[in-house]
Design an enzyme around this catalytic site. Sequence first.
Site, mmCIF file in Angstrom:
data_model
loop_
_atom_site.group_PDB
_atom_site.id
_atom_site.type_symbol
_atom_site.label_atom_id
_atom_site.label_comp_id
_atom_site.label_asym_id
_atom_site.label_seq_id
_atom_site.Cartn_x
_atom_site.Cartn_y
_atom_site.Cartn_z
ATOM 1 N N GLY A 280 42.026 100.045 -22.027
ATOM 2 C CA GLY A 280 42.547 100.058 -23.396
ATOM 3 C C GLY A 280 43.229 101.366 -23.694
ATOM 4 N N ALA A 281 43.936 101.415 -24.816
ATOM 5 C CA ALA A 281 44.637 102.626 -25.233
ATOM 6 C C ALA A 281 44.689 102.657 -26.741
ATOM 7 C CB ALA A 281 46.049 102.673 -24.651
ATOM 8 N N GLY A 282 44.720 103.856 -27.298
ATOM 9 C CA GLY A 282 44.780 104.029 -28.744
ATOM 10 C C GLY A 282 45.455 105.332 -29.083
ATOM 11 N N ASP B 293 30.902 105.290 -36.148
ATOM 12 C CA ASP B 293 31.837 104.187 -35.909
ATOM 13 C C ASP B 293 31.120 103.017 -35.239
ATOM 14 O OD1 ASP B 293 34.307 102.985 -36.157
ATOM 15 O OD2 ASP B 293 35.041 103.686 -34.221
ATOM 16 N N LYS C 288 37.334 107.930 -20.674
ATOM 17 C CA LYS C 288 38.245 108.114 -21.805
ATOM 18 C C LYS C 288 38.979 109.434 -21.631
ATOM 19 C CE LYS C 288 37.443 106.936 -26.085
ATOM 20 N NZ LYS C 288 36.923 106.852 -27.470
ATOM 21 N N MET D 198 44.209 108.203 -29.729
ATOM 22 C CA MET D 198 43.629 109.407 -29.132
ATOM 23 C C MET D 198 43.850 109.487 -27.629
ATOM 24 S SD MET D 198 42.208 111.362 -31.411
ATOM 25 C CE MET D 198 40.937 112.305 -30.564
ATOM 26 N N GLY D 199 44.066 108.390 -26.961
ATOM 27 C CA GLY D 199 44.222 108.453 -25.522
ATOM 28 C C GLY D 199 44.058 107.109 -24.863
ATOM 29 N N VAL E 117 41.624 104.620 -22.029
ATOM 30 C CA VAL E 117 40.353 104.395 -21.361
ATOM 31 C C VAL E 117 40.626 103.667 -20.052
ATOM 32 C CG1 VAL E 117 38.048 103.386 -21.499
ATOM 33 C CG2 VAL E 117 39.149 104.270 -23.566
#
Length: 739
Positions: free
Chosen positions: A23-25, A138, A44, A27-28, A30
């Site tokens: 995955g990606a978001g 979270d 991560k 912040m960076g 994974v």
Amino acid sequence: MSESPRSSDPSRIAEFRLLRRLGAGGMGVVYLGRTDAGALAAIKVIRGEGAGDDGFRARFAREAELARRVDSPWVVPVLDADAEAREPWLATAFVPGPSIAEAVGAHGPLPSGAVRVLGRSLAEALDAVHTAGLVHRDVKPGNVLLALDGPRLIDFGIARAADDTALTASGVVVGTPGFLAPEQAEGRPATAASDVFALGCVLAYASGGIPPFGTGTPDALLYRTVHDEPELRGMEGELLALVERCLAKEPDVRPTVEEIRGLLTEDAPDSSGDWLPAPVARLVATRAAESLALPGIEPTVVDGADDGTTDGEAPSDAPDTPVRHPGRRRLLLLGGALLLAGGGTGAAVWASGDEKKPSASTGRPVYVLGVHADSSAAGTALSRACERAARLAVAQHNATPKRSYDLKVKDLADRGDVDTAREVARTFTADRDVVAVLGPVGETSMRAASAVYGEAELTHVSSTTGRQDYFLTSPRTSFQTGAPHLALGSWIALDALITGQVAPAGIVIDRAGGAVVQDQGTSLISGWRDTLGAQVVPKVVAEGTDDGPKAVRDVLAADVGAVAYLGPLDNTVRAAQVLAAAGFTGPCWMQHQLYGSDFPSRAGAAGEGWYVVTSAVDPSVLTTKRAKDFTAAWRKRYGSTPEPYATEAYDSVRMLLAEFAHTVPAGARRRPVRADLAVRLAKAKYTGVARTYAFGEYHQYDASTDAWKNETFVHVVRDGRFQQLGALGELTPATKSQS
């Protein structure tokens, strides 16, 4: 779902060989990694501004060290970290199971026993987190993974020490709206009690299948979290009472994690998976089995590759070129998943590139467009419009003389419920000839089916839904060309502003209309009060009550000059009758999904003059060539003008087919790769009959700055039918007053 590493990704970080992107978001990224000894890990990697911020690095190092101290079987352990690396990274043990969000999206709410196990295990996990001096901040369905022997809490990416107020002191909201506590929503520091509130939200979601404060924009979710009561489904007795306490607005009223553990006395689950319902247990087992089919430690090269790429990737200078020859790694994953699951899926078969049999009559291959319809009373009219639109678009394709393939329509209908929606989606995904799907028609069906389509990488576009949370369970292949419900609520306020009809307004949200009207009502209240600066008298009608007429009389008693009743058809008709009987002559608006309904005939004289603001257009009154051509083609085929929502369905199919054409291999002898269509569609821009279609970050219709002006239409009930006044940007006070 994971994907192959990109050419810009590192091949190794410390002792971990990187195998896949998980995955990606913001912040960076994974990654899935493996040590030389064969242990799997999730790594991560922090990128962007955080990597260049010395203060961030210091906090990151501190948090990694604190996270190492968390000791619980229900928390994924930290294996290693490096805050001084060029791009800081954190490695945790890899859990191959799905998240709660994935499991619920694919198979529906969990039974009470499983929810109780979740509650006790996650309370133990949070106890360990708090004992280590951390607040997670979270806790959400996507951060709880399911394993056969119990759940695992993950992602300390925004966890902070309990005494760290550096971020919260500034009023910045950290966490996921809809699953964070009221104090976090208001920018106050998070505490252990905030994690308890989030735990209550997770249990409510697992039990009912929907977030307790609905879905929508962050602002709307934060507002509801602070001011509204949660919607709790599927729970009763002791569990319901406990979750209600967890969701108390005041932190001091919530139970502690120790108290939750004492109230939920379930034994820890064993490795059999018996604590989970059978479909979810099978999903967990399949994910675990697929992890065994991951590539080996040594580098893998595609046989015969001569362009510098590996693993079946396209050359870096042609990122949009469909992959035609999957490499050994990809085939191993597909074949392993196929064998371990005990049967083929559409994604695996299509990616293998076997040949498409031609039509016996023409020699051309035949591909199928699915129409996911709805046979319930609420969905019949929309389904008819969607099916007709699909058949017209396909007929136009098949009339092209030099076409290289033919198309046909396959129409299947659910009953507007979760189970039949999934059944239809599974039927379409199992049909190797289906290349794309129009639908589902309704929100409930869309929620249930999107995960099924996503798992099979079968692209589908709904032209009649407008919620924005399907991306959570189907981030690649689910698209919506209908305008977001939240935006349409704001556009009612814009209609009033443009046409000079701003007045103290009574806004009634009838929750019998479902989460859609809640979304629309929240944005309308905010827009009327905050943007227009006008008085609002809001009323909420609880689901299962008959309080609609009373709510209307209450807003009239407040001397309002405008009314919006957002609810289902029957209740809106009654509201119109109550207003007419009271002699109310101010402007009235209904919720947008009632456009094209029987409201004009059922409300009679009481419904005259009511407005509806929607992205659906009546093309028969437009003067553009596209609109005239479409109307003429529809009239020729069906003997009438296009019905409501037919235009948007037609545009959606035409866009799908235009992008699909680019995924068909030369000569049309090899099957297209299903996943390629979604990649293209996410970047597409298509000019339709009355508006231009493009997709935003979450595959929703991109309501650009001009969309409200030229692509949103106002209709009025006049002479017993809906009549289009024009686009919002075309209206004036005179236009409205003369209506």
